[in-house]
Design a protein around this motif. Structure first.
Motif, PDB file in Angstrom:
ATOM      1  N   GLU A  82       7.405   4.336  -1.372  1.00  0.00           N
ATOM      2  CA  GLU A  82       6.913   3.887  -2.675  1.00  0.00           C
ATOM      3  C   GLU A  82       7.946   2.942  -3.284  1.00  0.00           C
ATOM      4  N   GLY A  83       7.496   1.750  -3.662  1.00  0.00           N
ATOM      5  CA  GLY A  83       8.442   0.765  -4.167  1.00  0.00           C
ATOM      6  C   GLY A  83       9.123   0.047  -3.019  1.00  0.00           C
ATOM      7  N   HIS A  84      10.353  -0.403  -3.247  1.00  0.00           N
ATOM      8  CA  HIS A  84      11.065  -1.207  -2.259  1.00  0.00           C
ATOM      9  C   HIS A  84      12.517  -0.768  -2.188  1.00  0.00           C
ATOM     10  N   ILE A  85      13.133  -1.007  -1.036  1.00  0.00           N
ATOM     11  CA  ILE A  85      14.533  -0.651  -0.822  1.00  0.00           C
ATOM     12  C   ILE A  85      15.368  -1.897  -0.555  1.00  0.00           C
ATOM     13  N   TYR A  86      14.956  -2.653   0.467  1.00  0.00           N
ATOM     14  CA  TYR A  86      15.692  -3.849   0.881  1.00  0.00           C
ATOM     15  C   TYR A  86      14.678  -4.840   1.420  1.00  0.00           C
ATOM     16  N   SER A  87      14.846  -6.122   1.128  1.00  0.00           N
ATOM     17  CA  SER A  87      13.782  -7.091   1.390  1.00  0.00           C
ATOM     18  C   SER A  87      13.590  -7.423   2.862  1.00  0.00           C
ATOM     19  N   ARG A  88      14.500  -6.970   3.737  1.00  0.00           N
ATOM     20  CA  ARG A  88      14.225  -7.111   5.167  1.00  0.00           C
ATOM     21  C   ARG A  88      13.159  -6.096   5.605  1.00  0.00           C
ATOM     22  N   GLU A  89      12.939  -5.089   4.765  1.00  0.00           N
ATOM     23  CA  GLU A  89      11.896  -4.093   5.029  1.00  0.00           C
ATOM     24  C   GLU A  89      10.613  -4.473   4.282  1.00  0.00           C
ATOM     25  N   THR A  90      10.669  -4.456   2.974  1.00  0.00           N
ATOM     26  CA  THR A  90       9.530  -4.884   2.156  1.00  0.00           C
ATOM     27  C   THR A  90      10.057  -5.561   0.898  1.00  0.00           C
ATOM     28  N   ALA A  91       9.218  -6.373   0.290  1.00  0.00           N
ATOM     29  CA  ALA A  91       9.548  -7.035  -0.969  1.00  0.00           C
ATOM     30  C   ALA A  91       8.245  -7.262  -1.732  1.00  0.00           C
ATOM     31  N   PRO A  92       8.302  -7.331  -3.058  1.00  0.00           N
ATOM     32  CA  PRO A  92       7.066  -7.380  -3.853  1.00  0.00           C
ATOM     33  C   PRO A  92       6.136  -8.537  -3.509  1.00  0.00           C
ATOM     34  N   ASN A  93       6.659  -9.737  -3.389  1.00  0.00           N
ATOM     35  CA  ASN A  93       5.782 -10.890  -3.148  1.00  0.00           C
ATOM     36  C   ASN A  93       5.169 -10.852  -1.751  1.00  0.00           C
ATOM     37  N   ALA A  94       5.952 -10.483  -0.750  1.00  0.00           N
ATOM     38  CA  ALA A  94       5.442 -10.385   0.614  1.00  0.00           C
ATOM     39  C   ALA A  94       4.390  -9.279   0.719  1.00  0.00           C
ATOM     40  N   THR A  95       4.625  -8.170   0.026  1.00  0.00           N
ATOM     41  CA  THR A  95       3.668  -7.060   0.057  1.00  0.00           C
ATOM     42  C   THR A  95       2.333  -7.481  -0.531  1.00  0.00           C
ATOM     43  N   ARG A  96       2.369  -8.260  -1.600  1.00  0.00           N
ATOM     44  CA  ARG A  96       1.119  -8.780  -2.179  1.00  0.00           C
ATOM     45  C   ARG A  96       0.397  -9.679  -1.181  1.00  0.00           C
ATOM     46  N   ALA A  97       1.141 -10.568  -0.564  1.00  0.00           N
ATOM     47  CA  ALA A  97       0.525 -11.478   0.399  1.00  0.00           C
ATOM     48  C   ALA A  97      -0.131 -10.700   1.533  1.00  0.00           C
ATOM     49  N   GLU A  98       0.572  -9.690   2.044  1.00  0.00           N
ATOM     50  CA  GLU A  98       0.023  -8.885   3.141  1.00  0.00           C
ATOM     51  C   GLU A  98      -1.205  -8.097   2.709  1.00  0.00           C
TER      52      GLU A  98
END
Length: 394
Positions: A64-80
Motif C-alpha cells: 500500500e503506497g510506495h517505498i522506492y521508485s525503482r519498485e513503484t511510483a505514483p505517476n507510473a502506477t497511474r499509467a499502468e
C-alpha cells in the motif's frame, strides 16, 4: 475503475480513479482533478513501529503506497492502471520501448526467435541477446518445426516502416503448435485499433513513446501479459535492473492517455484518406504506396484483416519513390510535415528512412500522420510533388 464494458475514451479518463485517494487506511480523498507530478524517488515508512515489517515478510508488488521508485511510483502506477484497463492485461511501463523488449528476452530466455524485418532497433536487442546467450534468429516464415518449447515468434503488426499488417491468429497458431510464445509489437496500432490478445498473442509490447505519449516529448515502453507469474517475474526483473519510467515521463504518459482514442482514430482516418488519394492519383515520381488499407486481398467481409482491425488501419504508411534522390529531396518540399524520425505525435512527420535504418530501401519515405486536417495535408503533399516534378524535369 469504470466497468470493462465502457469505451476506451472513458477508460483512459477514469481507469485510475481508484488512485484519487491517499492510501485506503487513511481514507482521505485527493482534491486534484488533474493528477499531480510526483518527483520524489523515496517515500516515508509508517511512524508506527507496529506497522514495520522485514522485507521478506512483504510482497513488494502489492504494497500500500510506495517505498522506492525503482519498485513503484505514483505517476507510473497511474499509467499502468490506465494501460491495463485498455489493453486487457496487466501492464508494466519501462524507460523506453527497446527497454521493454530487452526485458522480454531477458525474462523468457528463448533459444530461438522467429522474426521478420520491421524495426531495426528490435533486431539490435536480439543481437545483444545472441551475444550474451547464443539466441538464434530465424526468419518469420520459417517452418513451424524450427521452433520449440519456450521460443518466441516476434510479430510486428502493422510493421515498421510500411504500415502493412500481418495475421496474428495465423502466427499464434504456428507458435502455439510448437509450444512457442507469440510476442506482438502493436506500436503502430494502439487501442482502439488492435487487440492482439483477442487473436492469440501471449505478450503485447508497445513503444509508448509513440501513440501512448502522443506529443513527441517522452520515452516509454509498455509490456502487457495476462499470466500473473510472468507479470510478477517481469516486475521483479525491472525492479532489479532499474529500467523504470521516470517520474516526469510517467506523468506525461497519463496526460497523453486521456486523449488516446481521439488522437489515434482521427490520425488513422486521415491516413486512410491520404493513402487512398495517393493510390488513386498516380504520380510519375512514386513507385508504390504501402499501408494496411491497401491490402485488398485481405479486406473481404470475412477476411482476417477486417476482423483484426475493424476500427482503422493505423496512421503510418510508406511511399516508395522512383529513385533514392527523389526520396531524399521530397521531405524538404513539404511545409506541414516535420522531417524527423519517430512517429505517433500530434504533428505529422515524414522521414527519408535511410537516415535512421541502414537496412531499408533507399527509395522509401515513411509518413506518420498527426491530427491536422486531411485536406491541408493532401494539399501540402500535392504541392511538394508538383515542386519536385518540376525540378526533376529540369
Amino acid at each position: 475503475m469504470p466497468p470493462s464494458t465502457t469505451s476506451i475514451s472513458t477508460q483512459t479518463v477514469h481507469a485510475d480513479d481508484a488512485l484519487n485517494t491517499l492510501p485506503p487506511s487513511l481514507g482521505v480523498e485527493l482534491q486534484d482533478v488533474a493528477p499531480a507530478l510526483h518527483v520524489s524517488t523515496t517515500f516515508r515508512y509508517s511512524r508506527d513501529p507496529e506497522q514495520l515489517k522485514e522485507v521478506n515478510e512483504v510482497d513488494l508488488t502489492a504494497v500500500e503506497g510506495h517505498i522506492y521508485s525503482r519498485e513503484t511510483a505514483p505517476n507510473a502506477t497511474r499509467a499502468e492502471s490506465i494501460l491495463s484497463s485498455i489493453t486487457g492485461g496487466r501492464a508494466l511501463v519501462y524507460s523506453s520501448g527497446l527497454a521493454s523488449l530487452f526485458a522480454v528476452y531477458t525474462y523468457f530466455k528463448p533459444k530461438r526467435v522467429s522474426i521478420g524485418g520491421g524495426y531495426h532497433g528490435a533486431h539490435g536487442v536480439i543481437d545483444i541477446h545472441t551475444r550474451l546467450t547464443g539466441l538464434k534468429k530465424l526468419p518469420l516464415d520459417c517452418p513451424a518445426e524450427d521452433l520449440g518449447q519456450g521460443d518466441i515468434l516476434h510479430l510486428e503488426t502493422p510493421v515498421n516502416p510500411t504500415g502493412e499488417a500481418y495475421d496474428i491468429a495465423y502466427y499464434a497458431a504456428k507458435a502455439h503448435s510448437r509450444g512457442a510464445l507469440l510476442l506482438v509489437d502493436a506500436t503502430f496500432a494502439p487501442p482502439p485499433l488492435l487487440d492482439p490478445f483477442a487473436h492469440g498473442a501471449d505478450i503485447v509490447m508497445h513503444s509508448g513513446t509513440k501513440y501512448f505519449g502522443g506529443h513527441s516529448d517522452l520515452l516509454c515502453g509498455v509490456l502487457v501479459v495476462r499470466n500473473d507469474e510472468w507479470w510478477k517475474g517481469l516486475w521483479t526483473d525491472r525492479m532489479i535492473m532499474g529500467n523504470v519510467i521516470g517520474n516526469m515521463e510517467g506523468w506525461l504518459t497519463v496526460r497523453s492517455l486521456r486523449t488516446l482514442e481521439l488522437r489515434v482514430t482521427r490520425a488513422s482516418r486521415t491516413a486512410e484518406k491520404i493513402v487512398s488519394w495517393l493510390a488513386n492519383h498516380p504520380s510519375d515520381l512514386i513507385d508504390q504506396v504501402f499501408h494496411a488499407s491497401l491490402q485488398a486481398e485481405d479486406l473481404g467481409p470475412d477476411s482476417w484483416l477486417t476482423k483484426q482491425m475493424p476500427k482503422g488501419f493505423g496512421p503510418v504508411f510508406a511511399v516508395h519513390f522512383k529513385t533514392p534522390d527523389i526520396a531524399r529531396r521530397f521531405p524538404s518540399c513539404l511545409e506541414l510535415f516535420h522531417h524527423a524520425t519517430s512517429l505517433g505525435g500530434v504533428e505529422s512527420l515524414v522521414e527519408w528512412r535511410a537516415m535512421s535504418d541502414a537496412t531499408v530501401d533507399k527509395r522509401l519515405v515513411r509518413v506518420s500522420i498527426g491530427v491536422e486536417d486531411a485536406k491541408d495535408l493532401m494539399e501540402d503533399i500535392e504541392r511538394a510533388l508538383g515542386s519536385l516534378q518540376g525540378s526533376v524535369k529540369e
